[in-house]
Scaffold this motif. Structure first.
Motif, PDB file in Angstrom:
ATOM      1  N   THR A 193       5.872   2.668  -4.003  1.00  0.00           N
ATOM      2  CA  THR A 193       4.940   2.705  -2.874  1.00  0.00           C
ATOM      3  C   THR A 193       3.653   1.966  -3.196  1.00  0.00           C
ATOM      4  O   THR A 193       3.193   1.107  -2.433  1.00  0.00           O
ATOM      5  CB  THR A 193       4.614   4.161  -2.503  1.00  0.00           C
ATOM      6  N   LEU A 194       3.051   2.279  -4.330  1.00  0.00           N
ATOM      7  CA  LEU A 194       1.796   1.639  -4.720  1.00  0.00           C
ATOM      8  C   LEU A 194       1.983   0.159  -5.012  1.00  0.00           C
ATOM      9  O   LEU A 194       1.083  -0.646  -4.767  1.00  0.00           O
ATOM     10  CB  LEU A 194       1.202   2.358  -5.933  1.00  0.00           C
ATOM     11  N   SER A 195       3.154  -0.217  -5.498  1.00  0.00           N
ATOM     12  CA  SER A 195       3.443  -1.638  -5.735  1.00  0.00           C
ATOM     13  C   SER A 195       3.433  -2.415  -4.431  1.00  0.00           C
ATOM     14  O   SER A 195       3.212  -3.634  -4.426  1.00  0.00           O
ATOM     15  CB  SER A 195       4.803  -1.798  -6.418  1.00  0.00           C
ATOM     16  N   GLY A 196       3.632  -1.717  -3.321  1.00  0.00           N
ATOM     17  CA  GLY A 196       3.581  -2.359  -2.019  1.00  0.00           C
ATOM     18  C   GLY A 196       2.231  -2.967  -1.694  1.00  0.00           C
ATOM     19  O   GLY A 196       2.117  -3.768  -0.762  1.00  0.00           O
ATOM     20  N   ALA A 197       1.206  -2.635  -2.472  1.00  0.00           N
ATOM     21  CA  ALA A 197      -0.098  -3.283  -2.306  1.00  0.00           C
ATOM     22  C   ALA A 197       0.004  -4.778  -2.578  1.00  0.00           C
ATOM     23  O   ALA A 197      -0.871  -5.546  -2.166  1.00  0.00           O
ATOM     24  CB  ALA A 197      -1.131  -2.647  -3.236  1.00  0.00           C
ATOM     25  N   PHE A 254      -1.698  -6.707   5.468  1.00  0.00           N
ATOM     26  CA  PHE A 254      -1.058  -5.566   4.814  1.00  0.00           C
ATOM     27  C   PHE A 254       0.119  -5.117   5.687  1.00  0.00           C
ATOM     28  O   PHE A 254      -0.062  -4.427   6.681  1.00  0.00           O
ATOM     29  CB  PHE A 254      -2.058  -4.417   4.642  1.00  0.00           C
ATOM     30  N   ASP A 255       1.325  -5.540   5.298  1.00  0.00           N
ATOM     31  CA  ASP A 255       2.526  -5.179   6.044  1.00  0.00           C
ATOM     32  C   ASP A 255       3.608  -4.767   5.054  1.00  0.00           C
ATOM     33  O   ASP A 255       3.311  -4.420   3.911  1.00  0.00           O
ATOM     34  CB  ASP A 255       2.976  -6.341   6.940  1.00  0.00           C
ATOM     35  N   TYR A 256       4.852  -4.811   5.470  1.00  0.00           N
ATOM     36  CA  TYR A 256       5.945  -4.393   4.598  1.00  0.00           C
ATOM     37  C   TYR A 256       6.824  -5.557   4.166  1.00  0.00           C
ATOM     38  O   TYR A 256       7.924  -5.359   3.638  1.00  0.00           O
ATOM     39  CB  TYR A 256       6.779  -3.315   5.290  1.00  0.00           C
ATOM     40  N   ASN A 257       6.334  -6.774   4.350  1.00  0.00           N
ATOM     41  CA  ASN A 257       7.128  -7.948   4.013  1.00  0.00           C
ATOM     42  C   ASN A 257       7.415  -8.046   2.515  1.00  0.00           C
ATOM     43  O   ASN A 257       8.413  -8.651   2.111  1.00  0.00           O
ATOM     44  CB  ASN A 257       6.423  -9.218   4.492  1.00  0.00           C
ATOM     45  N   SER A 271       7.607  -7.882 -12.740  1.00  0.00           N
ATOM     46  CA  SER A 271       7.419  -6.448 -12.503  1.00  0.00           C
ATOM     47  C   SER A 271       7.591  -6.079 -11.035  1.00  0.00           C
ATOM     48  O   SER A 271       7.778  -4.891 -10.711  1.00  0.00           O
ATOM     49  CB  SER A 271       6.039  -6.004 -12.988  1.00  0.00           C
ATOM     50  N   ASP A 272       7.521  -7.058 -10.135  1.00  0.00           N
ATOM     51  CA  ASP A 272       7.852  -6.824  -8.731  1.00  0.00           C
ATOM     52  C   ASP A 272       9.365  -6.796  -8.548  1.00  0.00           C
ATOM     53  O   ASP A 272       9.926  -5.850  -7.997  1.00  0.00           O
ATOM     54  CB  ASP A 272       7.270  -7.924  -7.838  1.00  0.00           C
ATOM     55  N   GLN A 273      10.027  -7.839  -9.028  1.00  0.00           N
ATOM     56  CA  GLN A 273      11.456  -7.993  -8.756  1.00  0.00           C
ATOM     57  C   GLN A 273      12.302  -6.906  -9.393  1.00  0.00           C
ATOM     58  O   GLN A 273      13.358  -6.557  -8.861  1.00  0.00           O
ATOM     59  CB  GLN A 273      11.935  -9.373  -9.213  1.00  0.00           C
ATOM     60  N   PHE A 295       6.493   3.450   5.058  1.00  0.00           N
ATOM     61  CA  PHE A 295       5.784   2.845   3.929  1.00  0.00           C
ATOM     62  C   PHE A 295       4.282   3.074   4.032  1.00  0.00           C
ATOM     63  O   PHE A 295       3.640   3.527   3.078  1.00  0.00           O
ATOM     64  CB  PHE A 295       6.071   1.344   3.844  1.00  0.00           C
ATOM     65  N   LYS A 296       3.690   2.769   5.169  1.00  0.00           N
ATOM     66  CA  LYS A 296       2.242   2.885   5.290  1.00  0.00           C
ATOM     67  C   LYS A 296       1.777   4.329   5.139  1.00  0.00           C
ATOM     68  O   LYS A 296       0.751   4.611   4.514  1.00  0.00           O
ATOM     69  CB  LYS A 296       1.775   2.298   6.623  1.00  0.00           C
TER      70      LYS A 296
END
Length: 327
Positions: A193-197, A254-257, A271-273, A295-296
């Motif tokens: 979730t936090l990585s979604g930043a 700031f979206d979920y893309n 670290s993302d992939q 997500f948000k």
């Protein structure tokens, strides 16, 4: 002898009672969203004005302020230790490997502190300003807002060694990342979730060069080619600092893309992939890629949870007059 025993017992009880009271004051004080309602009712609006101005000048600053809060909380807790400058007695976290020439936004926090000090001197901590700034930065670029719990106090120490050892690295594998977050009381889901930043912000060439040049099976060929054009293979100070958006599609919103990118093997950092690489977090990435509302909502909850890490409250810590130095 009887009189001595009685006075000794009474004294012992007094010491125990006093100790419990002091411990309660130091350790059991709770953060509260209304902490400054009486002491500094204009604190939040003052901070918000500064953050909005900074983000309107540079959209990237939103990502930087969220990251600043994250890097603060993962070292000694959310105590503004990351803001302390180098002195003869303080080894600044600013020069730790994960932070040096990378973490940004210090001047924005300093500006917010200056403005708050004008309306409420010696009341609002730098640690709380960092937490509020992250929330306001998220909202300024279309991300979620949340109710920030307040009442943190500032540390008088920093730890470069803990910054070097505890902060996640762009080269970490999935299990290492999970362990780093669990050590801070955060779950694997919190981590994703936090990585979604990373749906906003940019990264330096030095952090993704190996990924885009190694032709691995976990990277989309076209994406790798695009990123190589902006990140020369030759290692040099100038090349290493070249920037690329973490989300190539909507880098300033700031979206979920971000999660869609991972499924398409278009995560910029290793670290993302690894969050979508056949491991235990794949299902979370898939869920978020289909449901931005979830997500948000969970991002807001995870930020609140992160903001609780090892806070100083009550009589612990201080309220710094200037965020970069101890009073």
């Amino acid at each position: 002898m009887i009189g001595y025993k009685i006075s000794s017992t009474m004294m012992s009880r007094f010491v125990v009672t006093l100790t419990l009271v002091l411990l309660g004051t130091t350790c059991n004080a709770q953060l509260s969203s209304t902490f400054y309602d009486s002491a500094c009712p204009n604190a939040l609006s003052t901070i918000r004005t500064v953050i909005r101005t900074a983000v309107s000048k540079e959209r990237r600053m939103a990502a930087s302020l969220i990251r600043l809060h994250f890097h603060d909380c993962f070292v000694q807790g959310c105590d503004a230790s990351i803001l302390l400058d180098e002195t003869s007695t303080i080894e600044s976290e600013k020069t730790a490997r994960p932070n040096d020439n990378s973490v940004r936004g210090y001047e924005v926090i300093d500006k917010a502190k200056t403005e708050v000090e004008k309306v409420c001197p010696k009341v609002v901590s730098c640690a709380d300003i960092v937490a509020v700034a992250a929330r306001d930065a998220s909202f300024a670029v279309g991300g979620p807002s949340w109710t920030v719990k307040l009442g943190r106090r500032d540390s008088t120490t920093a730890s470069r060694s803990l910054a070097n050892s505890d902060l996640p690295r762009f080269t970490d594998d999935l299990q290492t990342l999970i362990s780093r977050f669990e050590n801070k009381g955060l779950t694997a889901r919190d981590m994703v979730t936090l990585s979604g930043a990373h749906t906003i912000g940019q990264a330096q060439c030095s952090t993704f060069r190996d990924r885009v040049y190694n032709n691995a099976s976990d990277i989309d060929a076209g994406f790798g080619s695009t990123r190589r054009r902006g990140c020369p293979s030759t290692i040099s100070a100038g090349n290493d600092k070249k920037l690329a958006a973490l989300d190539l599609v909507t880098p300033n919103s700031f979206d979920y893309n971000y999660f869609k990118n991972l499924i398409q093997k278009k995560g910029l950092l290793h670290s993302d992939q690894v969050l979508f690489s056949g491991g235990s977090t794949d299902s979370i990435v898939t869920e978020y890629s289909k449901n931005p509302t979830t997500f948000k909502s969970e991002f807001a909850a995870a930020m609140i949870k992160m903001g609780d890490i090892q806070t100083l409250t009550g009589s612990a810590g201080i309220i710094r007059k200037i965020c970069g130095s101890v009073n």
